[in-house]
Design a protein around this motif. Structure first.
Motif, PDB file in Angstrom:
ATOM      1  N   GLU A 116       0.817  -1.213   0.000  1.00 49.46           N
ATOM      2  CA  GLU A 116       0.000   0.000   0.000  1.00 49.46           C
ATOM      3  C   GLU A 116       0.854   1.268   0.000  1.00 49.46           C
ATOM      4  OE1 GLU A 116      -3.060   0.484  -0.455  1.00 49.46           O
ATOM      5  OE2 GLU A 116      -4.074  -1.430  -0.082  1.00 49.46           O
ATOM      6  N   ALA A 117       1.911   1.297   0.779  1.00 47.90           N
ATOM      7  CA  ALA A 117       2.756   2.496   0.845  1.00 47.90           C
ATOM      8  C   ALA A 117       3.368   2.804  -0.516  1.00 47.90           C
ATOM      9  CB  ALA A 117       3.851   2.303   1.894  1.00 47.90           C
ATOM     10  N   LYS A 118       3.818   1.760  -1.214  1.00 47.85           N
ATOM     11  CA  LYS A 118       4.388   1.939  -2.546  1.00 47.85           C
ATOM     12  C   LYS A 118       3.332   2.450  -3.522  1.00 47.85           C
ATOM     13  CE  LYS A 118       7.779   1.286  -5.570  1.00 47.85           C
ATOM     14  NZ  LYS A 118       9.083   1.979  -5.478  1.00 47.85           N
ATOM     15  N   LEU A 119       2.117   1.914  -3.398  1.00 48.22           N
ATOM     16  CA  LEU A 119       1.032   2.352  -4.280  1.00 48.22           C
ATOM     17  C   LEU A 119       0.678   3.807  -4.025  1.00 48.22           C
ATOM     18  CD1 LEU A 119      -1.141   1.816  -6.377  1.00 48.22           C
ATOM     19  CD2 LEU A 119      -2.583   0.860  -4.565  1.00 48.22           C
ATOM     20  N   GLN A 120       0.599   4.217  -2.761  1.00 51.08           N
ATOM     21  CA  GLN A 120       0.285   5.601  -2.445  1.00 51.08           C
ATOM     22  C   GLN A 120       1.351   6.535  -2.992  1.00 51.08           C
ATOM     23  OE1 GLN A 120      -2.580   6.744  -1.183  1.00 51.08           O
ATOM     24  NE2 GLN A 120      -3.210   4.594  -1.301  1.00 51.08           N
ATOM     25  N   GLN A 121       2.602   6.114  -2.916  1.00 50.66           N
ATOM     26  CA  GLN A 121       3.690   6.920  -3.484  1.00 50.66           C
ATOM     27  C   GLN A 121       3.530   7.044  -4.991  1.00 50.66           C
ATOM     28  OE1 GLN A 121       7.548   5.204  -2.807  1.00 50.66           O
ATOM     29  NE2 GLN A 121       8.650   6.858  -3.814  1.00 50.66           N
ATOM     30  N   LEU A 122       3.149   5.949  -5.630  1.00 49.87           N
ATOM     31  CA  LEU A 122       2.966   5.940  -7.078  1.00 49.87           C
ATOM     32  C   LEU A 122       1.806   6.835  -7.498  1.00 49.87           C
ATOM     33  CD1 LEU A 122       3.819   4.654  -9.788  1.00 49.87           C
ATOM     34  CD2 LEU A 122       2.187   2.821  -9.307  1.00 49.87           C
ATOM     35  N   LEU A 123       0.737   6.851  -6.706  1.00 45.87           N
ATOM     36  CA  LEU A 123      -0.445   7.651  -7.030  1.00 45.87           C
ATOM     37  C   LEU A 123      -0.246   9.128  -6.721  1.00 45.87           C
ATOM     38  CD1 LEU A 123      -3.277   5.275  -5.762  1.00 45.87           C
ATOM     39  CD2 LEU A 123      -2.578   5.689  -8.118  1.00 45.87           C
ATOM     40  N   GLY A 124       0.806   9.469  -6.023  1.00 42.20           N
ATOM     41  CA  GLY A 124       1.119  10.876  -5.778  1.00 42.20           C
ATOM     42  C   GLY A 124       0.127  11.603  -4.899  1.00 42.20           C
ATOM     43  N   GLY A 125      -0.481  10.886  -3.957  1.00 39.72           N
ATOM     44  CA  GLY A 125      -1.386  11.543  -3.018  1.00 39.72           C
ATOM     45  C   GLY A 125      -2.827  11.632  -3.465  1.00 39.72           C
ATOM     46  N   ILE A 126      -3.147  11.108  -4.633  1.00 36.44           N
ATOM     47  CA  ILE A 126      -4.541  11.116  -5.090  1.00 36.44           C
ATOM     48  C   ILE A 126      -5.360  10.198  -4.201  1.00 36.44           C
ATOM     49  CG2 ILE A 126      -6.109  10.508  -6.976  1.00 36.44           C
ATOM     50  CD1 ILE A 126      -3.968  11.266  -8.935  1.00 36.44           C
ATOM     51  N   THR A 127      -6.443  10.711  -3.653  1.00 30.46           N
ATOM     52  CA  THR A 127      -7.305   9.907  -2.787  1.00 30.46           C
ATOM     53  C   THR A 127      -8.372   9.200  -3.612  1.00 30.46           C
ATOM     54  OG1 THR A 127      -8.873  11.708  -2.393  1.00 30.46           O
ATOM     55  CG2 THR A 127      -6.954  11.568  -0.911  1.00 30.46           C
ATOM     56  N   ALA A 128      -8.991   8.220  -2.984  1.00 27.82           N
ATOM     57  CA  ALA A 128     -10.058   7.483  -3.670  1.00 27.82           C
ATOM     58  C   ALA A 128     -11.207   8.401  -4.042  1.00 27.82           C
ATOM     59  CB  ALA A 128     -10.550   6.341  -2.773  1.00 27.82           C
ATOM     60  N   GLU A 129     -11.542   9.338  -3.143  1.00 28.20           N
ATOM     61  CA  GLU A 129     -12.664  10.240  -3.408  1.00 28.20           C
ATOM     62  C   GLU A 129     -12.341  11.210  -4.536  1.00 28.20           C
ATOM     63  OE1 GLU A 129     -16.302  10.861  -3.298  1.00 28.20           O
ATOM     64  OE2 GLU A 129     -15.564   9.697  -1.607  1.00 28.20           O
ATOM     65  N   LEU A 130     -11.093  11.713  -4.567  1.00 28.70           N
ATOM     66  CA  LEU A 130     -10.695  12.609  -5.654  1.00 28.70           C
ATOM     67  C   LEU A 130     -10.710  11.870  -6.983  1.00 28.70           C
ATOM     68  CD1 LEU A 130      -9.630  15.284  -6.702  1.00 28.70           C
ATOM     69  CD2 LEU A 130      -7.330  14.558  -6.083  1.00 28.70           C
ATOM     70  N   PHE A 131     -10.193  10.649  -6.997  1.00 24.41           N
ATOM     71  CA  PHE A 131     -10.188   9.854  -8.222  1.00 24.41           C
ATOM     72  C   PHE A 131     -11.611   9.604  -8.707  1.00 24.41           C
ATOM     73  CE2 PHE A 131     -10.024   5.816 -10.571  1.00 24.41           C
ATOM     74  CZ  PHE A 131      -8.993   6.077 -11.458  1.00 24.41           C
ATOM     75  N   ARG A 132     -12.493   9.289  -7.762  1.00 29.33           N
ATOM     76  CA  ARG A 132     -13.886   9.007  -8.105  1.00 29.33           C
ATOM     77  C   ARG A 132     -14.590  10.258  -8.617  1.00 29.33           C
ATOM     78  NH1 ARG A 132     -17.294   4.905  -5.636  1.00 29.33           N
ATOM     79  NH2 ARG A 132     -19.471   5.254  -6.200  1.00 29.33           N
ATOM     80  N   SER A 133     -14.263  11.416  -8.033  1.00 27.46           N
ATOM     81  CA  SER A 133     -14.970  12.646  -8.393  1.00 27.46           C
ATOM     82  C   SER A 133     -14.509  13.223  -9.723  1.00 27.46           C
ATOM     83  CB  SER A 133     -14.770  13.693  -7.293  1.00 27.46           C
ATOM     84  OG  SER A 133     -15.294  13.247  -6.070  1.00 27.46           O
ATOM     85  N   LEU A 134     -13.205  13.095 -10.023  1.00 24.46           N
ATOM     86  CA  LEU A 134     -12.665  13.779 -11.197  1.00 24.46           C
ATOM     87  C   LEU A 134     -12.286  12.858 -12.348  1.00 24.46           C
ATOM     88  CD1 LEU A 134     -10.348  16.522  -9.639  1.00 24.46           C
ATOM     89  CD2 LEU A 134     -12.694  16.727 -10.430  1.00 24.46           C
ATOM     90  N   PHE A 135     -11.860  11.614 -12.048  1.00 27.90           N
ATOM     91  CA  PHE A 135     -11.307  10.765 -13.100  1.00 27.90           C
ATOM     92  C   PHE A 135     -12.142   9.521 -13.390  1.00 27.90           C
ATOM     93  CE2 PHE A 135      -7.645  12.734 -10.856  1.00 27.90           C
ATOM     94  CZ  PHE A 135      -7.264  13.600 -11.858  1.00 27.90           C
ATOM     95  N   ALA A 136     -12.952   9.084 -12.466  1.00 29.28           N
ATOM     96  CA  ALA A 136     -13.689   7.830 -12.668  1.00 29.28           C
ATOM     97  C   ALA A 136     -15.093   7.957 -12.132  1.00 29.28           C
ATOM     98  CB  ALA A 136     -12.953   6.670 -11.992  1.00 29.28           C
ATOM     99  N   PHE A 137     -15.812   8.952 -12.623  1.00 33.42           N
ATOM    100  CA  PHE A 137     -17.191   9.134 -12.173  1.00 33.42           C
ATOM    101  C   PHE A 137     -18.137   8.354 -13.081  1.00 33.42           C
ATOM    102  CE2 PHE A 137     -15.672  12.806 -14.571  1.00 33.42           C
ATOM    103  CZ  PHE A 137     -16.522  12.813 -15.657  1.00 33.42           C
TER     104      PHE A 137
END
Length: 232
Positions: A116-137
């Motif tokens: 998980e820590a590696k994945l969070q680093q890869l995502l650059g701080g994008i949260t699930a809610e931000l991803f859902r609201s802006l990129f995968a609605f």
């Protein structure tokens, strides 16, 4: 960072399905219940974890058996590849029981890997809610926006940009508006400030009446003084 390959082991109606995305823009289309929203839910789940069983409809439990989960291949601007696998079975590498979000494994081109820590680093701080609201609605989110008034849309998008739910700022504005209306309304009669204003107006009327009575009071004093002089 873009997704170049989707491998679904088992997720909702999908099982052993692979999608290679070799173009800057890829469009998935099909009739209702073809699995488009399920595929988007798969991407969300691999990147941010499976929803809890309290949100069973969003977990997309396998309909045809098999290990719940799959893999995404991502490529960054420098051409580096990252493989992200998430499974809803087994145990964590430390021997502890898996969490509701499942187990994630990130493998990089250089051979390094992590969780998980590696994945969070890869995502650059994008949260699930931000991803859902802006990129995968989904269509449901679009229908929510369609139902908004014009002055609510900016609050919805502003809230989404903060990584919060699209309705977060809207709900806060509505709550504050309701609290303000409990204090004052332009034509209200029961609100606290309206009652205070009414009381102030009544007090002002009493003061005006008292001022008008001062003249009569002074006249009565003069008449009393005259009568006293006459008596003397």
């Amino acid at each position: 960072m873009r997704i170049t390959e989707i491998q679904v082991r088992s997720f909702g109606i999908w099982r052993d399905a692979t999608f290679r995305l070799d173009a800057p823009l890829t469009c998935f289309y099909g009739p209702n219940e073809a699995g488009k929203s399920t595929l988007m839910g798969f991407i969300r789940s691999v990147l941010f974890g499976f929803p809890t069983r309290a949100r069973l409809a969003e977990r997309f439990e396998p309909l045809h058996g098999g290990a719940h989960g799959g893999m995404l291949i991502l490529v960054d601007a420098q051409g580096r590849r990252f493989r992200i696998e998430r499974s809803d079975s087994g145990v964590n590498p430390n021997g502890r029981a898996r969490s509701a979000a499942g187990i994630v494994q990130v493998t990089c081109d250089d051979g390094t890997s992590g969780g998980e820590a590696k994945l969070q680093q890869l995502l650059g701080g994008i949260t699930a809610e931000l991803f859902r609201s802006l990129f995968a609605f989904s269509l449901s989110e679009l229908q929510e926006i369609r139902s908004l008034q014009s002055d609510e849309i900016s609050a919805y998008l502003f809230s989404a940009g903060f990584g919060a739910g699209g309705h977060t700022i809207m709900q806060a504005e509505r709550r504050l508006t309701a609290e303000m209306e409990q204090l004052y309304k332009p034509k209200g009669s029961r609100q606290e400030i309206n009652l205070l204003l009414k009381q102030m107006e009544e007090n002002a009327q009493d003061i005006r009446k008292n001022k008008e009575n001062i003249g009569q009071f002074n006249q009565n004093l003069n008449e009393i003084s005259t009568m006293e002089d006459t008596l003397v």
